[in-house]
Design an enzyme around this catalytic site. Sequence first.
Site, PDB file in Angstrom:
ATOM      1  N   ASN A  22       5.891   1.897 -10.086  1.00  0.00           N
ATOM      2  CA  ASN A  22       6.131   2.126 -11.985  1.00  0.00           C
ATOM      3  C   ASN A  22       6.475   2.967 -12.775  1.00  0.00           C
ATOM      4  OD1 ASN A  22       3.277   3.322 -10.270  1.00  0.00           O
ATOM      5  ND2 ASN A  22       3.246   4.051 -12.774  1.00  0.00           N
ATOM      6  N   GLY A  24       9.292   6.653 -11.456  1.00  0.00           N
ATOM      7  CA  GLY A  24       9.838   7.547 -10.250  1.00  0.00           C
ATOM      8  C   GLY A  24      10.721   6.960  -9.225  1.00  0.00           C
ATOM      9  N   ARG A  45      -1.478   1.108  -8.771  1.00  0.00           N
ATOM     10  CA  ARG A  45      -2.441   1.262  -9.264  1.00  0.00           C
ATOM     11  C   ARG A  45      -2.647   0.784 -10.399  1.00  0.00           C
ATOM     12  NH1 ARG A  45      -3.779   7.035  -8.249  1.00  0.00           N
ATOM     13  NH2 ARG A  45      -2.342   8.430  -9.146  1.00  0.00           N
ATOM     14  N   VAL A  76      -2.750   2.011  -2.990  1.00  0.00           N
ATOM     15  CA  VAL A  76      -3.287   1.773  -1.777  1.00  0.00           C
ATOM     16  C   VAL A  76      -4.039   2.788  -0.595  1.00  0.00           C
ATOM     17  CG1 VAL A  76      -0.450   2.144  -1.744  1.00  0.00           C
ATOM     18  CG2 VAL A  76      -2.565   4.478  -1.403  1.00  0.00           C
ATOM     19  N   SER A 147       8.996  13.534   3.750  1.00  0.00           N
ATOM     20  CA  SER A 147       9.494  15.310   3.003  1.00  0.00           C
ATOM     21  C   SER A 147       9.892  15.378   4.142  1.00  0.00           C
ATOM     22  CB  SER A 147       8.686  16.085   2.610  1.00  0.00           C
ATOM     23  OG  SER A 147       8.657  17.121   2.283  1.00  0.00           O
ATOM     24  N   TYR A 202      -0.251  18.198   1.382  1.00  0.00           N
ATOM     25  CA  TYR A 202       0.857  17.253   1.071  1.00  0.00           C
ATOM     26  C   TYR A 202       2.389  17.288   1.908  1.00  0.00           C
ATOM     27  CZ  TYR A 202       4.890  15.285  -0.999  1.00  0.00           C
ATOM     28  OH  TYR A 202       6.497  14.676  -0.613  1.00  0.00           O
ATOM     29  N   LYS A 206       2.437  14.583   5.146  1.00  0.00           N
ATOM     30  CA  LYS A 206       3.993  13.502   5.691  1.00  0.00           C
ATOM     31  C   LYS A 206       4.234  14.042   6.906  1.00  0.00           C
ATOM     32  CE  LYS A 206       5.613  12.636   1.390  1.00  0.00           C
ATOM     33  NZ  LYS A 206       5.447  10.837   1.193  1.00  0.00           N
ATOM     34  N   THR A 239      10.083  14.777 -10.971  1.00  0.00           N
ATOM     35  CA  THR A 239       9.318  13.637 -10.913  1.00  0.00           C
ATOM     36  C   THR A 239       8.063  14.134 -11.753  1.00  0.00           C
ATOM     37  OG1 THR A 239       8.544  13.274  -8.617  1.00  0.00           O
ATOM     38  CG2 THR A 239       9.919  11.690  -8.988  1.00  0.00           C
TER      39      THR A 239
HETATM   40  N1  LIG Z   1       9.838  13.610  -5.887  1.00  0.00           N
HETATM   41  C1  LIG Z   1      10.524  14.691  -4.848  1.00  0.00           C
HETATM   42  O1  LIG Z   1      11.031  16.031  -5.338  1.00  0.00           O
HETATM   43  C2  LIG Z   1      10.136  14.366  -3.506  1.00  0.00           C
HETATM   44  C3  LIG Z   1      10.356  14.577  -2.382  1.00  0.00           C
HETATM   45  C4  LIG Z   1      10.436  14.469  -1.263  1.00  0.00           C
HETATM   46  C5  LIG Z   1       9.467  13.230  -0.941  1.00  0.00           C
HETATM   47  N2  LIG Z   1       8.874  11.932  -2.064  1.00  0.00           N
HETATM   48  C6  LIG Z   1       7.969  11.164  -1.814  1.00  0.00           C
HETATM   49  O2  LIG Z   1       8.956   9.801  -3.224  1.00  0.00           O
HETATM   50  C7  LIG Z   1       7.334   9.405  -3.413  1.00  0.00           C
HETATM   51  C8  LIG Z   1       7.857   8.621  -4.504  1.00  0.00           C
HETATM   52  O3  LIG Z   1       7.036  10.081  -4.814  1.00  0.00           O
HETATM   53  P1  LIG Z   1       7.181  10.243  -6.664  1.00  0.00           P
HETATM   54  O4  LIG Z   1       8.146  12.061  -6.793  1.00  0.00           O
HETATM   55  O5  LIG Z   1       8.541   9.510  -7.372  1.00  0.00           O
HETATM   56  O6  LIG Z   1       6.228  10.890  -7.178  1.00  0.00           O
HETATM   57  P2  LIG Z   1       5.680   9.921  -8.887  1.00  0.00           P
HETATM   58  O7  LIG Z   1       7.386   9.716  -9.607  1.00  0.00           O
HETATM   59  O8  LIG Z   1       4.722  10.549  -8.803  1.00  0.00           O
HETATM   60  O9  LIG Z   1       5.349   8.531  -8.368  1.00  0.00           O
HETATM   61  C9  LIG Z   1       5.027   8.516  -7.240  1.00  0.00           C
HETATM   62  C10 LIG Z   1       3.770   6.827  -7.558  1.00  0.00           C
HETATM   63  O10 LIG Z   1       2.946   6.909  -6.346  1.00  0.00           O
HETATM   64  C11 LIG Z   1       1.716   5.845  -7.412  1.00  0.00           C
HETATM   65  N3  LIG Z   1       0.168   6.047  -6.025  1.00  0.00           N
HETATM   66  C12 LIG Z   1      -0.079   7.629  -6.482  1.00  0.00           C
HETATM   67  N4  LIG Z   1      -1.433   7.215  -5.821  1.00  0.00           N
HETATM   68  C13 LIG Z   1      -1.068   5.397  -5.093  1.00  0.00           C
HETATM   69  C14 LIG Z   1      -2.230   4.621  -5.232  1.00  0.00           C
HETATM   70  N5  LIG Z   1      -3.839   5.374  -4.089  1.00  0.00           N
HETATM   71  N6  LIG Z   1      -1.791   3.373  -4.627  1.00  0.00           N
HETATM   72  C15 LIG Z   1      -0.728   2.750  -5.241  1.00  0.00           C
HETATM   73  N7  LIG Z   1       0.172   3.330  -6.248  1.00  0.00           N
HETATM   74  C16 LIG Z   1      -0.679   4.729  -5.726  1.00  0.00           C
HETATM   75  C17 LIG Z   1       1.683   6.173  -8.728  1.00  0.00           C
HETATM   76  O11 LIG Z   1       1.347   5.927  -9.090  1.00  0.00           O
HETATM   77  P3  LIG Z   1       0.778   6.572 -10.638  1.00  0.00           P
HETATM   78  O12 LIG Z   1       1.185   6.499 -11.259  1.00  0.00           O
HETATM   79  O13 LIG Z   1      -0.466   4.922 -11.088  1.00  0.00           O
HETATM   80  O14 LIG Z   1       0.311   7.849 -10.308  1.00  0.00           O
HETATM   81  C18 LIG Z   1       3.430   6.679  -8.574  1.00  0.00           C
HETATM   82  O15 LIG Z   1       3.650   5.133  -8.800  1.00  0.00           O
HETATM   83  C19 LIG Z   1       6.286  10.322  -2.773  1.00  0.00           C
HETATM   84  O16 LIG Z   1       5.842   9.090  -1.631  1.00  0.00           O
HETATM   85  C20 LIG Z   1       6.817  11.273  -2.424  1.00  0.00           C
HETATM   86  O17 LIG Z   1       6.443  12.142  -1.603  1.00  0.00           O
HETATM   87  C21 LIG Z   1       9.273  12.904  -3.200  1.00  0.00           C
END
Ligand SMILES: NC(=O)c1ccc[n+]([C@@H]2O[C@H](COP(=O)([O-])OP(=O)(O)OC[C@H]3O[C@@H](n4cnc5c(N)ncnc54)[C@H](OP(=O)(O)O)[C@@H]3O)[C@@H](O)[C@H]2O)c1
Length: 291
Positions: A22, A24, A45, A76, A147, A202, A206, A239
């Site tokens: 939804n 990011g 969620r 999840v 990550s 976190y 990972k 994000t």
């Molecule tokens: N951003 C970075 O710099 C970065 C770097 C390395 C890795 N990552 C990885 O990339 C992935 C996406 O992260 P993002 O940066 O795009 O963050 P984000 O915009 O906060 O998106 C995270 C998503 O996960 C959902 N989520 C959280 N808990 C959940 C649950 N219990 N069940 C289902 N959905 C759930 C959130 O839903 P809600 O909207 O309801 O909260 C949101 O849709 C993550 O695995 C993160 O660790 C990100």
Amino acid sequence: MPTSTPTKWWSKDTVAVITGANQGIGYEIARQLAQNGLTVVATARSEERGKAAVEALRKELGGEAQELVAFHLLDVTSDESVAALAQWLRQTYRGVDILVNNAGIARAETEEKIFDTNYYGVKRVTKAILPLLRPSPAGARVINLTSDLGILKSLSDKYCVEWKDRDQITEDQIDHFIQQYLGESKEGTSKSEEWEDVYKVYFLTKVALNAYTSVLAREVGPAKEKVYVNCFNPGLTRTNMNDYLSTLQGNTFQINTLQEAAMTGIWLALHPVGGPHGKYLEQKNGSIAEW
Ligand SMILES: NC(=O)c1ccc[n+]([C@@H]2O[C@H](COP(=O)([O-])OP(=O)(O)OC[C@H]3O[C@@H](n4cnc5c(N)ncnc54)[C@H](OP(=O)(O)O)[C@@H]3O)[C@@H](O)[C@H]2O)c1
């Protein structure tokens, strides 16, 4: 980025399921896969946030691509929610071709919750959807978002020396490590002072996820069930999870756009038969890196 031009093996009957789609990076992955002509099940969620996101996505895509996006609720951390999604996928599509384990959090009220989302959440969803993965000629795919902060080689020897050998590590060892860490953390006896910062847990989730990717890749290889299992690092991206990096000081960090962050995931989803398996891929250039 890997340079080979993908040989188009997919169609609108190819089904990709994305967790946390939804906003990011998950939203961007959903957008690009639908744009490429796959059927996308964008999960979230929250029904409200999920439906609003799918509506926005359909508007953005326009044309025929907007018909390719479906929504389903998925938390999840809930066994019931995961089982309901799996049942719906079986009834609606009779199978799944691509699973993108994207949902993640960096902070929560408890450390358990972060592990339950980022590590146990991936296992819960993957185990429920594995029986639905279709042995298409190009092979099904499981893609985990990780990550570079969780690469196994960054664990100190005193903490967990056996983790250095990815070919030997087991799921029980990963679970044991997590329970040991959580126990020590509660008692205040944690040996992991190297992780003493705000994103400590976190990072550990990972590390666990990377190790699980390796375990799963040994269990379900392209030679057996025709499933390719990999993880990739989208790189630092603004994000919600990191408050859009509003507190980041200095300009020494390379910050990706959402499009750049999704790039390696899209490549893993669409590569022709014979792509990487059991690997960790780096951001943007998609190079296979040491982990
Ligand atoms: N951003 C970075 O710099 C970065 C770097 C390395 C890795 N990552 C990885 O990339 C992935 C996406 O992260 P993002 O940066 O795009 O963050 P984000 O915009 O906060 O998106 C995270 C998503 O996960 C959902 N989520 C959280 N808990 C959940 C649950 N219990 N069940 C289902 N959905 C759930 C959130 O839903 P809600 O909207 O309801 O909260 C949101 O849709 C993550 O695995 C993160 O660790 C990100």
